[in-house]
Design an enzyme around this catalytic site. Structure first.
Site, PDB file in Angstrom:
ATOM      1  N   HIS A   4       0.823  -1.172  -0.031  1.00 31.02           N
ATOM      2  CA  HIS A   4       0.009  -0.028  -0.087  1.00 31.02           C
ATOM      3  C   HIS A   4       0.879   1.272  -0.170  1.00 31.02           C
ATOM      4  CE1 HIS A   4       0.537   1.186   4.554  1.00 31.02           C
ATOM      5  NE2 HIS A   4       0.705  -0.495   4.299  1.00 31.02           N
ATOM      6  N   ASP A  13      -0.533   4.444   0.823  1.00 30.16           N
ATOM      7  CA  ASP A  13      -1.044   5.450   1.774  1.00 30.16           C
ATOM      8  C   ASP A  13      -0.374   5.336   3.130  1.00 30.16           C
ATOM      9  OD1 ASP A  13      -2.519   2.825   2.084  1.00 30.16           O
ATOM     10  OD2 ASP A  13      -3.885   3.951   3.609  1.00 30.16           O
ATOM     11  N   ASP A  72       6.247   2.261   6.334  1.00 29.94           N
ATOM     12  CA  ASP A  72       5.163   1.645   6.269  1.00 29.94           C
ATOM     13  C   ASP A  72       4.214   2.329   5.127  1.00 29.94           C
ATOM     14  OD1 ASP A  72       2.629   0.348   6.608  1.00 29.94           O
ATOM     15  OD2 ASP A  72       2.159   1.103   8.660  1.00 29.94           O
ATOM     16  N   GLU A  90      -4.958   1.112   2.798  1.00 28.64           N
ATOM     17  CA  GLU A  90      -4.793   0.255   3.881  1.00 28.64           C
ATOM     18  C   GLU A  90      -4.683   0.768   5.184  1.00 28.64           C
ATOM     19  OE1 GLU A  90      -2.525  -2.058   6.994  1.00 28.64           O
ATOM     20  OE2 GLU A  90      -2.296  -0.142   6.006  1.00 28.64           O
ATOM     21  N   GLU A  91      -4.350   1.961   5.362  1.00 28.22           N
ATOM     22  CA  GLU A  91      -4.113   2.442   6.699  1.00 28.22           C
ATOM     23  C   GLU A  91      -5.781   3.036   7.403  1.00 28.22           C
ATOM     24  OE1 GLU A  91      -1.591   2.297   8.252  1.00 28.22           O
ATOM     25  OE2 GLU A  91       0.119   2.520   7.243  1.00 28.22           O
TER      26      GLU A  91
END
Length: 180
Positions: A90, A92, A123, A157-158
């Site tokens: 991801h 984001d 991340d 995703e976040e």
């Protein structure tokens, strides 16, 4: 004569400065997918990834709209007899509040003691960037990848990936693979 791995590693060593600058450019995009005020930034992040994928030589690159942030897809499927792998990541990042707790602005990457600091560096922009440059290194040095790869890079995703399940269902056939 070097092995493919040695050639890839040499290429990555030779391009270290370029890779760092490229990573910093990616980190500067505030792809805070959970905040509507960053919708344009998140779309810009998806387009940044798609542009890099095309430059690398990946195929079928597509930025798919969803009910939220886009999903970026690309593949390279020319390794006859080799397995097909889906690589998920991801682009984001988490919101940055409280901003006053940051030592430096979160989207101004800095390198200290051999580490890079910025929102998303670990991340998950680091992994996205790593996968793109690994593919580039293989294609530049070997003219091919050692296996077939389908990339799926999403932007929510976040925030729990609220639109990803529908995208997966709609693209089920395109995602056929031996390993994820």
């Amino acid at each position: 004569m070097s092995t493919p791995i040695e050639a890839v590693e040499a290429y990555l060593a030779e391009t270290a400065a370029e890779r760092l600058e490229d990573f910093k450019a990616f980190l500067r995009i505030p792809t805070i997918g959970a905040l509507p005020e960053h919708t344009d930034d998140t779309a810009r992040g998806a387009e940044w990834i798609a542009r890099r994928m095309r430059e690398i030589g990946l195929e079928h690159v597509h930025v798919s709209p969803t009910g939220g942030n886009p999903v970026v897809y690309a593949d390279w499927l020319h390794a006859d007899g080799a397995p097909t792998v889906v690589v998920y990541a991801h682009y984001d990042v988490q919101p940055v509040d409280p901003l006053e707790l940051w030592v430096r602005p979160p989207f101004e990457p800095r390198v200290e003691d051999g580490r890079i600091y910025a929102r998303g560096a670990a991340d998950d922009k680091g992994q996205v960037h790593l996968h793109l440059w690994a593919a580039r290194a293989w294609l530049e040095t070997q003219g091919r990848l050692p296996l077939n790869i389908r990339y799926v890079i999403e932007g929510e995703e976040e925030d729990g990936s609220p639109n990803f399940r529908a995208w997966l269902k709609a693209n089920r056939e395109r995602l056929a693979a031996d390993l994820v």
